[in-house]
Design a protein around this motif. Sequence first.
Motif, short mmCIF file in Angstrom:
data_model
loop_
_atom_site.label_atom_id
_atom_site.label_comp_id
_atom_site.label_asym_id
_atom_site.label_seq_id
_atom_site.Cartn_x
_atom_site.Cartn_y
_atom_site.Cartn_z
N VAL A 138 -12.12 2.67 -12.13
CA VAL A 138 -11.04 1.76 -12.52
C VAL A 138 -10.92 1.75 -14.05
O VAL A 138 -11.83 2.21 -14.75
CB VAL A 138 -11.30 0.33 -11.98
CG1 VAL A 138 -11.31 0.33 -10.46
CG2 VAL A 138 -12.60 -0.23 -12.52
N PRO A 139 -9.80 1.25 -14.58
CA PRO A 139 -9.65 1.24 -16.05
C PRO A 139 -10.71 0.38 -16.73
O PRO A 139 -11.20 -0.60 -16.17
CB PRO A 139 -8.27 0.60 -16.26
CG PRO A 139 -7.53 0.80 -14.98
CD PRO A 139 -8.58 0.73 -13.91
N VAL A 199 -1.92 12.13 -9.96
CA VAL A 199 -2.38 10.78 -9.64
C VAL A 199 -2.11 10.40 -8.19
O VAL A 199 -2.77 9.50 -7.65
CB VAL A 199 -1.79 9.70 -10.58
CG1 VAL A 199 -2.30 9.91 -12.00
CG2 VAL A 199 -0.27 9.69 -10.52
N VAL A 203 -7.98 8.79 -5.09
CA VAL A 203 -8.26 7.61 -4.27
C VAL A 203 -7.51 6.42 -4.88
O VAL A 203 -7.52 6.22 -6.08
CB VAL A 203 -9.78 7.34 -4.22
CG1 VAL A 203 -10.08 5.96 -3.68
CG2 VAL A 203 -10.45 8.41 -3.37
N SER A 204 -6.87 5.64 -4.02
CA SER A 204 -5.91 4.65 -4.53
C SER A 204 -6.54 3.64 -5.48
O SER A 204 -5.89 3.16 -6.40
CB SER A 204 -5.22 3.93 -3.38
OG SER A 204 -6.14 3.18 -2.62
N ASP A 205 -7.80 3.33 -5.28
CA ASP A 205 -8.47 2.39 -6.18
C ASP A 205 -8.50 2.90 -7.62
O ASP A 205 -8.69 2.11 -8.55
CB ASP A 205 -9.93 2.21 -5.71
CG ASP A 205 -10.29 0.74 -5.55
OD1 ASP A 205 -9.40 -0.11 -5.66
OD2 ASP A 205 -11.47 0.46 -5.30
N TYR A 206 -8.34 4.20 -7.80
CA TYR A 206 -8.53 4.80 -9.13
C TYR A 206 -7.25 5.32 -9.78
O TYR A 206 -7.32 6.04 -10.78
CB TYR A 206 -9.55 5.95 -9.03
CG TYR A 206 -10.92 5.51 -8.57
CD1 TYR A 206 -11.40 4.21 -8.83
CD2 TYR A 206 -11.75 6.37 -7.88
CE1 TYR A 206 -12.65 3.80 -8.40
CE2 TYR A 206 -13.01 5.98 -7.44
CZ TYR A 206 -13.46 4.69 -7.71
OH TYR A 206 -14.70 4.29 -7.29
N VAL A 207 -6.09 4.99 -9.24
CA VAL A 207 -4.85 5.50 -9.84
C VAL A 207 -4.70 5.01 -11.28
O VAL A 207 -4.44 5.79 -12.20
CB VAL A 207 -3.62 5.07 -9.01
CG1 VAL A 207 -2.34 5.44 -9.74
CG2 VAL A 207 -3.65 5.72 -7.64
N ALA A 208 -4.91 3.72 -11.49
CA ALA A 208 -4.78 3.20 -12.85
C ALA A 208 -5.87 3.77 -13.75
O ALA A 208 -5.61 4.11 -14.91
CB ALA A 208 -4.83 1.66 -12.84
N GLY A 247 0.44 1.63 -9.95
CA GLY A 247 -0.88 1.93 -10.49
C GLY A 247 -0.77 2.78 -11.75
O GLY A 247 -1.47 2.56 -12.75
N HIS A 250 0.66 0.54 -14.68
CA HIS A 250 -0.33 -0.37 -15.27
C HIS A 250 -1.47 0.40 -15.95
O HIS A 250 -2.03 -0.06 -16.94
CB HIS A 250 -0.86 -1.33 -14.21
CG HIS A 250 0.06 -2.51 -13.98
ND1 HIS A 250 -0.06 -3.36 -12.91
CD2 HIS A 250 1.12 -2.97 -14.70
CE1 HIS A 250 0.87 -4.30 -13.00
NE2 HIS A 250 1.61 -4.07 -14.05
N VAL A 293 0.48 -6.34 -17.84
CA VAL A 293 -0.60 -5.63 -18.53
C VAL A 293 -0.32 -5.55 -20.04
O VAL A 293 -1.22 -5.74 -20.86
CB VAL A 293 -0.81 -4.24 -17.92
CG1 VAL A 293 -1.75 -3.41 -18.76
CG2 VAL A 293 -1.35 -4.38 -16.51
#
Lengths: 349, 349
Positions: A138-139, A199, A203-208, A247, A250, A293
């Motif tokens: 994650v960011p 992107v 994995v969707s959790d890691y798009v940002a 994602g 942001h 954001v």
Amino acid sequence: MKRYVILCEGGFAEHDAKTATGVLRYAPDPVVAVIDSTRAGSTVRDHVPGLDLDVPVVASLDEAMTGEPDTLLIGIAPAGGKLPAPWRATILQAIERGLDVESGLHDFISDDAEFAGAAMRTGAELRDLRRPPAGLDVPSGANLTVDATTVSTVGTDCALGKMTVCLELDLEARRRGLASVFVPTGQTGIAIAGWGIAVDEVVSDYVAGATERLVVEGAERGGPGSLLWIEGQGSINHPLYSGVTLGLLHGAAPHVMLLVHEPGRTHLDMPDGPPVPPLPQLIEDYARIASYVRPARIVGVALKTNQLDEAAARAAAGQVTEETGLPASDPVRWGAGELLDVVLAESGR
Amino acid sequence: MKRYVILCEGGFAEHDAKTATGVLRYAPDPVVAVIDSTRAGSTVRDHVPGLDLDVPVVASLDEAMTGEPDTLLIGIAPAGGKLPAPWRATILQAIERGLDVESGLHDFISDDAEFAGAAMRTGAELRDLRRPPAGLDVPSGANLTVDATTVSTVGTDCALGKMTVCLELDLEARRRGLASVFVPTGQTGIAIAGWGIAVDEVVSDYVAGATERLVVEGAERGGPGSLLWIEGQGSINHPLYSGVTLGLLHGAAPHVMLLVHEPGRTHLDMPDGPPVPPLPQLIEDYARIASYVRPARIVGVALKTNQLDEAAARAAAGQVTEETGLPASDPVRWGAGELLDVVLAESGR
């Protein structure tokens, strides 16, 4: 520099062969030939409006070899996602001759046992442009602190040329001597620029987080104070792809946004596509949601007018400006200067 | 029915052990013991407010075996994501004794060579609750045509109890004899309900499609006209997880939304978390953006008030209603009836 031959069997035309035409138009690497036996004997300029290149279209890899390519690029996505048998044969031929192969397909060619085995024997490299890098997360917040001006292209739909808008504005900025970097987020952009992350494959959790990583790398590539043009994907109103869009938005944490729109597109380009919302509504919604954001607004509308004649394109641009109160221009048709000016003004440069 | 023993070594307390407490509170399957040597000799009710169960907390798997468990559930996520050595030993013991193992960890236990080898020998099943199913795709439009009323919980932040709100409303609906299904989108919900997809683990292009699949399956499970309670994830204003949130929201295509909020949470629960936006702004934005797929509005606010005493909780609910004009209630504290009533009224039932 690579020397490309592009595989477009049966489909070398602007709409189908997005990766091929993108690389032909924007990549620094030369293309020695396009393979499409159904169009053999012609040149690129016969098929792609505005692309005035005499790169030959040939029937086979054999014919393309006279140009001494070192890389086969798969320039088109097969319908249904499966590689047709003749394509497989051409890819294998290329590997046997020691050419590297680049692919933006969903199914990774380096996971194909036959391709991988052949590549092992000949030393060819199989590059899957959509394969996510390891170690995504994650960011961390680095997207908010890099020394760069971040510009996101956002859309009223997908497949409207958000990548092209970024590439044209990046070119124009560099022509003016500004530090500027195109930041690729999809396979064609990656093929063109030689780096990036697809992107929509992450994995969707890691798009940002993946987007943040691209912003950080873009700033390193461009140096202090550079302009970063973040390729957008999908749209926030798209029933299929909105999650990737948000994602990405942001994670990019843009300072400035440009809306990309095709005049006359009344419904999203998908089966039973819903109506394209009124532009002022989308412009407000992008600003509202991006600003969670970092405060940012849309400062101009980049138009895709290649289906219109000059008078119709001018009229469409005038109408969009009237409707939105924003400058509207087609950067391919009329140059990217006007939109670059509004971006620079908004970012205080 | 499974018979669980839950591994919570060093961390059995409400906040840390979300999966453990979720299963203890809501799963139909019995739990014979919780393993946490730092709290051995006590029972569940000593640690989790409102959970009045005399399930023993024990020091080891050996002690738990008197309850004849058949499944070891990993009830807590280790800090840093790596399994501590003592946990590995307990998991291996469980596999050696033929217990199945369920895990919601990011790193899949079935990909661990030592665990997989042991399971092969004993016939134990290793179930990774977060592993996405095969064959995911983008939505087909089936989410718009299922014969069901779809309710999404959306939040002002993550980790506020969106899953709990769904579970309480589902229970209350079933108490009233309504066809009702909880639709799990995260690992704890999957552990509780025994089905579902962890949408944050899916390739980002397929978040909406995975959610559509859950809606279709939920409608099949509930039968014609059932109520579907779609577990929300993240929030549209969350810098890390908003992409998952929006893909999930558009894939669910809700008819009705409930906002979940913790009074007194002024900033997002993350390092340097930005402020929680004013509720009316979020309520409007959720409606604006959900409605690109299907018109829907937030009809009530579900509150997490477990950190407040009764008077403070009442005052907070009153304040939220004043601020938003919407009914506001904590379904755990005061029952889910009031929020169920507003959902049923909105959906014309």
